[in-house]
Design an enzyme around this catalytic site. Sequence first.
Site, PDB file in Angstrom:
ATOM      1  CG  HIS A 207      -2.058  -0.999   1.038  1.00  0.00           C
ATOM      2  ND1 HIS A 207      -2.109  -2.327   1.164  1.00  0.00           N
ATOM      3  CD2 HIS A 207      -3.317  -0.825   0.627  1.00  0.00           C
ATOM      4  CE1 HIS A 207      -3.408  -2.723   1.067  1.00  0.00           C
ATOM      5  NE2 HIS A 207      -3.813  -1.873   0.630  1.00  0.00           N
ATOM      6  N   GLY A 208       2.324   1.140   0.533  1.00  0.00           N
ATOM      7  CA  GLY A 208       2.991   2.364   0.563  1.00  0.00           C
ATOM      8  C   GLY A 208       4.235   2.188   1.271  1.00  0.00           C
TER       9      GLY A 208
END
Lengths: 478, 350
Positions: A325-326
Amino acid sequence: MLFNSYTFIIFLAFVLVVSRLIRSWTWRKVFLLGVSYLFYAAWNPPFVALLWISTVADWYLAKGISMSDTKLRKRLFLGLSLVLNLGMLIFFKYGNFALDNFTYLVNSLGFEYQPAAMNIILPVGISFYTFQTLSYTFDVYKGIAKPWHSFIDYALYVTFFPQLVAGPIVRAVDFLPQCEESKLATGKQMGWGMTLLVVGLFNKMVIADSFLSPVTEAVFDSDLQCGMIQSWTGALAFTGQIFCDFAGYSTCAIGIAMCLGFVLPRNFRFPYAAVGFSDFWSRWHISLSTWLKDYLYISMGGNRKGKHRTYINIMMTMLIGGLWHGASWLFVIWGGLHGLLLVSERLLCKGPWAKWSIWKNAFTKFALGILTFVCVCFVWVFFRARTLDRAVSIVRSMVDFSHISNHPDGFILKHGYFYVLLIMMSMLFVHWFIGKESLEVVASRLPGWLRISMVTVMIVCVVTSFAGEDRAFIYFQF
Amino acid sequence: MPLSTSSSDCRVPDLNYRRQWVIVLTLVFVILGSMELFWHMNGFVPSVNDTKDLWSYWRDRIYTENGRKKIVLIGASRLQLGIVPDVLEAELVDYDVVNLAVDGHAGYATFEDVANDPKFNGIVIYSTNVERFARSGFKAQKQWCEYYSHNYDPTLNDRMNFLFGLKLQGAANIFGANSSPKFVADRIISYDWPDPCISMRSDRYRPAFYSKLPVDKLEAILKSRIKFRKDSVSSNSVILLTEFEDVIQTRLTPFVDRINERGGKVVLLNMPQSGEYWKMAEDKYPIDFWNTMERNSDALAVHFQKYPSLSSFNCPDGSHLEYSDAVVFTKELARIMKEELFESKIVGKQ
């Protein structure tokens, strides 16, 4: 190009009209491919080259896998595909993050080291399309799919604009067969596709951006100490916002694809009615969770290598899923917490109490569902907070009964409590009481006047919401 | 290969979509049309939404283009309502006007930002007063400046989208902020309808038509503003003249010099205020303070009280000009600038 922008509306109208005017199916696919590149180039034209590299390389690598007669050669081609796709992903998405952590590590060991900033720009949607092309080479490697015969079809599969930048992550076996026969959306597909587009935009622009986002920002982006009520309001607001934002995008993508005659897989299935965490992950971001299960969890041995290894595999899958996700430790923590919840659930289900009949009782299921929802709310805090300190502070406040409300006036924006309560109650009601059916079944059961009224109100709200600040979809940053 | 998603037929409810969409679009047209009519009948004119993107769009345009220098307006609402950009452009034909004033936020941070921009060599009209320098509040517009320098990097698509949105917002009320569902919901809950007296144009000018308000409402606004002013005047400590001079020499003088060195010019403007509202400010900071500011900066200082042609404006709410007065004020200011700034009546103060 954002779905919630004026230029996209013009773009979509152009695509729908021209694609119906082109009679040849091959040329129609070429047209869709061209406009998909245009759609992507609207952010940063040079990054189209990354799409080409990924597309062309995996096209040939999959052929290489298929034509290899030894396992070693197959693995070599698969390895090349992994190195290329994950290499791009790691460089662009995690380059800055890795350098920051390396610098921190070196400095904490007492060495003075300050590298020049890399300032790498993250190509939008890279996590989605690299996973999508990887699924193709994996499937060819596993023998689930054969290399596709048409490069145009394959390039369109990678680049198809409705799902290009934020999913759903479509599998080749689901998309490519749809390219075989000439098709134009039927009137019904067009009608339902447009309805889905309106529903998705309403979720994103009205519920997520207009009503929930200001409350989320007031709680999460502030340095002020929150009381219990404010923390819960912020956590609930983000719980609703992330769903409406991401499910809104997926609904738009499915609707737009349908208007062009294509069917994309569902990405959400009323996740806040989940009973348990494995149930939650079978309803939330389904295309990613099944991708992680099929290509990561099962590849690591899944549950076939004993109890302990299963738990390790679950934790690894969720930690990597979090990092996907990041580039932030907070996403890793978020994934890790979900992993712990899944492992705990699995352990609890092994106990003798798992056979008690009480679990089949509707009230108990509802109570477990609410418990699942509450845990998910807690864990979302780590996903949204900008710093670990802020996340811990909010989570602490959520369970601190000694400070029910201790914020300065005006901390939560005007009427924010009321909106969050109303929206989240309605959302839970919808997820619980009509969530057993699909949206399509619910829509066909609604009386005509009600369906028409709802779509009308949604369009009016969407049209009048365009004046707000531009807000990109949250999942674009991933 | 199997199609695991499901066939398209089972994903499409069997409904009469043609009928649905004809009715829906008709209803949408009727509802939006009725909303527009409602706003129009209640005195509202289309108004654009004042976002950081709009501010940044104009911030990007403060540089000399094709030989045409820019006049940049910096300040808060008094300036945003009080100077009419097209009137100023008509009076000073060699210049284009860029309005960077922000409602409710003192303009110092923007002034500092523009002064530190090596490419800027135009004229700054900086609306300020003694209070602005006597109190803290120097960072009020910092978030706009930071947004411009860190986040504003529009692509061609962003620009097209932005300009298209601006056109629509300027064309109809239904595309403006007043019609958004959140705004309407807020107003219904608090039973507090917006006033039609102030709108916003795409050049960021905000014409004010206080005459559209009922007299009792205008009186109530004035009363509450005077009370607010009283509270803030009594809660803020008074700065000594010597301290004030130090603040000016640190906070103002070097930045004015920086602009002048690049061939630009600065106009320090104290916008008109009236009645009790002005009296409170005057009592707290007599004209000596302004004179100190004037003496310590190599800028044209225009205090509305020192120019007979600017001193007689009546501000309906105490500190903002009605549109018709703003036109007159702008023309008068242009005349002063022509005489004192361009015809070199002002010389560097030592």
